[in-house]
Enzyme design. Structure first.
Site, PDB file in Angstrom:
ATOM      1  N   HIS A 224      40.770   0.041  59.685  1.00  0.00           N
ATOM      2  CA  HIS A 224      39.495   0.434  60.282  1.00  0.00           C
ATOM      3  C   HIS A 224      39.018  -0.717  61.160  1.00  0.00           C
ATOM      4  O   HIS A 224      39.318  -1.877  60.909  1.00  0.00           O
ATOM      5  CB  HIS A 224      38.479   0.778  59.189  1.00  0.00           C
ATOM      6  CG  HIS A 224      38.704   2.161  58.637  1.00  0.00           C
ATOM      7  ND1 HIS A 224      37.704   2.972  58.196  1.00  0.00           N
ATOM      8  CD2 HIS A 224      39.840   2.879  58.497  1.00  0.00           C
ATOM      9  CE1 HIS A 224      38.196   4.128  57.784  1.00  0.00           C
ATOM     10  NE2 HIS A 224      39.500   4.094  57.946  1.00  0.00           N
ATOM     11  N   CYS A 255      34.393   6.330  56.579  1.00  0.00           N
ATOM     12  CA  CYS A 255      34.485   6.781  55.194  1.00  0.00           C
ATOM     13  C   CYS A 255      33.075   7.046  54.710  1.00  0.00           C
ATOM     14  O   CYS A 255      32.225   6.168  54.777  1.00  0.00           O
ATOM     15  CB  CYS A 255      35.154   5.722  54.330  1.00  0.00           C
ATOM     16  SG  CYS A 255      35.055   6.115  52.570  1.00  0.00           S
ATOM     17  N   ASN A 264      37.573   4.448  62.325  1.00  0.00           N
ATOM     18  CA  ASN A 264      39.002   4.187  62.304  1.00  0.00           C
ATOM     19  C   ASN A 264      39.384   3.423  63.555  1.00  0.00           C
ATOM     20  O   ASN A 264      38.695   3.459  64.570  1.00  0.00           O
ATOM     21  CB  ASN A 264      39.761   5.522  62.318  1.00  0.00           C
ATOM     22  CG  ASN A 264      39.704   6.253  60.998  1.00  0.00           C
ATOM     23  OD1 ASN A 264      40.441   5.938  60.082  1.00  0.00           O
ATOM     24  ND2 ASN A 264      38.805   7.225  60.894  1.00  0.00           N
TER      25      ASN A 264
END
Lengths: 313, 313
Positions: A224, A255, A264
């Site tokens: 990420h 998330c 991401n």
């Protein structure tokens, strides 16, 4: 929109010998969308996946058979899967337990991913289950998958740091990776769920796994970009021999349960760096770029990919 | 605001042996502010420079003695310099020609930077002068500086790609670097003015300079983060032995004459990666972070540093 071709920059190999090609595991329809507040229609997801496949993405994680009350964005994964399973790309789906496995199989899936957290805190916060319970579920799913000839990837979350527990012991990562292998899961993806890894840590983790007998070719890195470190980490991974990298078009997602887990690694940025390094991905950067812009428009949010922003300038 | 300490993440060396320490050359007061549309008052610039010095920045480029009609943001560099020259940090200033040199000297400067473009197009577009004319000016300034005992750094712009000319020949970079050295300029900063470099290119350029006899210890990398590649490029540079890196607090700035040159590498992101690698910078990340947030507030623009954004979350 400026295309990479119009920019007139070199597409030549500038680090020959590092790697000929890598495989990008595209996660925008799953890890990307699951964290987005805007509920996206199944037809739009199908359009996204079709665009990604047309851009040349070799593997697209298209959905997740998790509880709809916990992740409403993924409630229509059966419907989406039915419409993309014949595309010329691998279309794995995420499965948390036997119930999810059965739903995935009923939809026709034969390529799945399971997941475990390296830390107890994230397992309880993210999955509402202890690591022990999650491990039991993964063992059950994998047994069924093996018997059914279904391909299985194993995700490890919180490999490089955890917002509740801080530092994560490399030994624990090795232990869980070996456990997954003993259950029959060969392909492993190492997740920097909150984006805190730095390149030396990536290098040390990959080396520790390799030193314990795990083939580097079986490892993927799932970075990420929360702290902007993702590409430096990928580069360190490349130097250690990793050849599979997870990314999401435009840098969508994150998330929903991890603080600061925004974003991401953008596939756009990854493809740009790999192209500069002379490494093939099979992905057309301009088709990808158009897809990312379209997706940002669908989600009504600014794109986080640096390359997409710079090219749109 | 979350501090890096509160985040509870490891501050341990995770790639021991790569480097013990690096020097960050902070450029936010000059390269950062010169590209900002908001005109910043001299007192605010002084405040910025004082905050940076208090955070531990060892070198701060504090101003530029260029033509005020071309770069109005830098018109008060004499006034700013007078108020920061006694700080416990090196405070170099940018000088384009003998006229600028005389103004810098009159202000009391004994530490300057000169600049040349590797490409003819950027020289004419950015400086309104051919490379030949710019080279003449740099030779004159350096002669004067040598005679006066003034320290000189040489910037090379457009080392890794140019929006008008595309690919830049490494041989031309080596030729100009050697020319600068022959005039007496030992410290060189290689500028990715539009942020298009990828790590293999950085590696190849540093190696080409080293192969031609230029000490790697005399090289700095000045990366822009336009395409998100800056930290991966720094990492490749570190592996090649580079130990000086330019950056701007919060990722401010860019270049007013180069298309897509948005954003220097953020010092915040650089310090985060280096700290993770166990490399000392002398800069306190939390004091830097506060300064970046304050600066973004002054400029009334969103901060581009990924670390600053994530910590402010």
């Amino acid at each position: 929109m400026t295309t990479t071709r119009e920019l007139g920059l070199p597409a030549v190999a500038d680090q020959p010998g590092l790697a000929d090609a890598v495989e990008i595991w595209e996660v925008s329809p799953r890890d990307g969308l699951q964290a987005e507040p805007t509920l996206v229609a199944a037809t739009t997801k199908v359009e996204l996946i079709r665009r990604l496949a047309a851009a040349g993405a070799p593997v697209i994680e298209v959905g997740s058979f998790v509880r709809a009350d916990r992740v409403p964005q993924m409630a229509d994964s059966s419907e989406v899967f039915a419409q993309v399973k014949s595309l010329p790309a691998r279309t794995p789906v995420l499965v948390p337990n036997v119930r999810g496995y059965e739903l995935a199989r009923a939809a026709g899936a034969d390529d799945i991913a399971v997941f475990l957290s390296v830390t107890e805190s994230f397992s309880r916060e993210n999955l509402g289950a202890s690591r022990e319970r999650m491990e039991g579920a993964v063992v059950q799913v994998t047994e069924r998958a093996k018997a059914d000839g279904v391909r299985v990837r194993g995700y490890l979350s919180m490999v490089f740091g955890d917002p509740w527990e801080g530092e994560v012991a490399v030994g624990e990562v090795v232990r869980l990776a070996q456990a997954m292998r003993s259950w029959g899961i060969e392909d492993l993806s190492l997740g920097d769920t909150i984006g805190v890894a730095t390149p030396g840590q990536v290098r040390a983790s990959v080396r520790a796994l390799a030193a314990d007998g795990i083939p580097v070719a079986s490892l993927a890195l799932h970075m990420h970009d929360t702290y902007g470190m993702a590409l430096a980490n990928v580069y360190a991974g490349l130097e250690e021999g990793v050849r599979i990298f997870d990314a999401a078009a435009g840098g969508t997602g994150g998330c929903p349960f991890a603080r600061s887990a925004t974003g991401n690694l953008a596939t756009d940025d990854l493809v740009w760096m790999l192209t500069g390094l002379g490494i093939r991905t099979g992905i057309d950067p301009d088709a990808l770029h158009e897809t990312s812009l379209w997706l940002a428009d669908v989600l009504r949010k600014p794109i986080t990919s640096r390359v997409a922003k710079a090219l749109a300038y």
